[in-house]
Design an enzyme around this catalytic site. Structure first.
Site, PDB file in Angstrom:
ATOM      1  N   ASP A  10       6.645  -4.248   5.520  1.00 55.82           N
ATOM      2  CA  ASP A  10       5.947  -3.979   4.266  1.00 55.82           C
ATOM      3  C   ASP A  10       4.792  -3.024   4.607  1.00 55.82           C
ATOM      4  OD1 ASP A  10       5.005  -4.344   1.575  1.00 55.82           O
ATOM      5  OD2 ASP A  10       3.472  -5.685   2.388  1.00 55.82           O
ATOM      6  N   ASP A  54       1.593  -2.131   2.210  1.00 54.29           N
ATOM      7  CA  ASP A  54       0.269  -2.547   1.722  1.00 54.29           C
ATOM      8  C   ASP A  54      -0.046  -3.958   2.223  1.00 54.29           C
ATOM      9  OD1 ASP A  54      -0.233  -0.202   0.110  1.00 54.29           O
ATOM     10  OD2 ASP A  54       1.226  -0.963  -1.318  1.00 54.29           O
ATOM     11  N   GLY A 105       2.113  -7.321  -3.511  1.00 58.51           N
ATOM     12  CA  GLY A 105       3.554  -7.149  -3.311  1.00 58.51           C
ATOM     13  C   GLY A 105       4.346  -6.918  -4.592  1.00 58.51           C
ATOM     14  N   VAL A 106       3.668  -6.980  -5.743  1.00 57.33           N
ATOM     15  CA  VAL A 106       4.347  -6.871  -7.045  1.00 57.33           C
ATOM     16  C   VAL A 106       4.324  -5.399  -7.510  1.00 57.33           C
ATOM     17  CG1 VAL A 106       4.215  -7.624  -9.452  1.00 57.33           C
ATOM     18  CG2 VAL A 106       3.706  -9.236  -7.604  1.00 57.33           C
ATOM     19  N   ASN A 111       3.988   5.061  -3.608  1.00 56.19           N
ATOM     20  CA  ASN A 111       3.049   5.952  -2.917  1.00 56.19           C
ATOM     21  C   ASN A 111       3.121   5.805  -1.403  1.00 56.19           C
ATOM     22  OD1 ASN A 111       1.643   7.103  -5.278  1.00 56.19           O
ATOM     23  ND2 ASN A 111       1.059   4.973  -5.639  1.00 56.19           N
ATOM     24  N   ASP A 126       3.033  -9.611   4.016  1.00 56.64           N
ATOM     25  CA  ASP A 126       1.767 -10.314   3.753  1.00 56.64           C
ATOM     26  C   ASP A 126       1.788 -11.016   2.388  1.00 56.64           C
ATOM     27  OD1 ASP A 126       1.627  -7.861   2.241  1.00 56.64           O
ATOM     28  OD2 ASP A 126      -0.486  -8.338   1.908  1.00 56.64           O
TER      29      ASP A 126
HETATM   30  C1  BG6 Z   1       2.824  -3.124  -3.272  1.00 57.97           C
HETATM   31  C2  BG6 Z   1       1.400  -3.605  -3.489  1.00 57.97           C
HETATM   32  O1  BG6 Z   1       3.028  -2.790  -1.933  1.00 57.97           O
HETATM   33  O2  BG6 Z   1       3.082  -1.961  -4.074  1.00 57.97           O
HETATM   34  C3  BG6 Z   1       1.152  -3.858  -4.952  1.00 57.97           C
HETATM   35  O3  BG6 Z   1       1.186  -4.795  -2.745  1.00 57.97           O
HETATM   36  C4  BG6 Z   1       1.486  -2.608  -5.759  1.00 57.97           C
HETATM   37  O4  BG6 Z   1      -0.186  -4.237  -5.157  1.00 57.97           O
HETATM   38  C5  BG6 Z   1       2.920  -2.164  -5.471  1.00 57.97           C
HETATM   39  O5  BG6 Z   1       1.347  -2.868  -7.155  1.00 57.97           O
HETATM   40  C6  BG6 Z   1       3.300  -0.886  -6.197  1.00 57.97           C
HETATM   41  O6  BG6 Z   1       2.532   0.169  -5.688  1.00 57.97           O
HETATM   42  P1  BG6 Z   1       2.376   1.597  -6.348  1.00 57.97           P
HETATM   43  O7  BG6 Z   1       1.644   2.387  -5.287  1.00 57.97           O
HETATM   44  O8  BG6 Z   1       3.767   2.128  -6.569  1.00 57.97           O
HETATM   45  O9  BG6 Z   1       1.626   1.443  -7.614  1.00 57.97           O
HETATM   46 MG    MG Z   2       2.084  -6.228   1.037  1.00 56.11          MG
END
Ligand code: BG6
Ligand code: MG
Length: 217
Positions: A8, A10, A45-46, A117, A169
């Site tokens: 993972d 983030d 993670g959402v 991202n 995490d």
């Molecule tokens: C996850 C994060 O890795 O990615 C979340 O833990 C986040 O908090 C999700 O909402 C989506 O990320 P992004 O960068 O596409 O908005």
């Molecule tokens: Mg994570």
């Protein structure tokens, strides 16, 4: 036999949770919604749209699909603006050492992130070279706890699911890794990540030989 490690991003490779929090907080403040640190923990993670839905449900707000997309894009602009301050110093402790050891020993490595991202964050960290593949929120339709991004990552590094170890995490990510049929290392607290096969406080604590023995016996 373990052949690959799927990470993972983030909260595992770098701590972007604070940037996500600040970006959601700004959106919430601009719209007069309640948003607390406690709610923010539920977003770990959402996916982006699912995160927005959690905040809307908490505030009992109903919006059209188009409006939700517009607001999620606004949050993402706030988030991307804050990523400019990330540097290689923001790799979490032990990450570079563990990834280097894995690759020296011939294991394949991949990112499997819900984020859209991931490429940008890894570029800022100058960490793309540590991975054989990057699977992210652009690679699959269904986000964690669906197993799709882990299955995508395993396939991309030429491994079967049961040959992979996931590092996560978030509870949603641990669940996704288990559904995918992989071994899961939780990074964080045993209270949140109890469903993992083994839990460490951070990557700096992992002894590779010990972990391989524990996960394959
Ligand atoms: C996850 C994060 O890795 O990615 C979340 O833990 C986040 O908090 C999700 O909402 C989506 O990320 P992004 O960068 O596409 O908005
Ligand atoms: Mg994570």
């Amino acid at each position: 036999m373990i052949k690959g490690f799927v990470f993972d991003l983030d909260g595992v490779i770098t701590d972007t949770a604070e940037y996500h929090y600040l970006a959601w907080k700004k959106l919430a403040d601009d719209n007069n919604w309640k948003f607390t640190r406690e709610i923010n923990e539920k977003l770990r993670g959402v996916s982006r749209l699912d995160s927005l839905q959690i905040i809307l449900d908490y505030n009992e707000v109903e919006l059209s699909f188009e409006e939700k997309n517009r607001l999620a894009n606004l949050k993402n602009t706030n988030y991307i603006n804050s990523l400019g301050s990330i540097t290689p110093k923001d790799l979490l402790p032990g990450v570079k050492e563990f990834l280097t050891e894995l690759r020296d020993k011939g294991y394949k490595t991949s990112i499997a992130s819900a984020s859209k991202n991931a490429n940008l964050v890894l570029t800022r960290l100058e960490a793309k070279d540590l991975f054989d593949n990057i699977s992210d929120g652009n690679s699959v339709e269904n986000s964690k706890p669906a197993p799709d991004v882990f299955i995508h990552a395993a396939g991309s590094i030429g491994c079967r699911a049961k040959e992979c170890v996931v590092l996560e995490d978030a509870a949603a990510g641990v669940e996704a890794g288990k559904i995918a049929g992989m071994k899961v290392i939780g990074l964080g607290s045993i209270e949140t990540l109890g469903a993992a096969d083994v839990v460490f406080k951070g990557m700096y604590e992992i002894d590779l030989d010990f972990v391989i023995k524990k996960l394959t016996k």
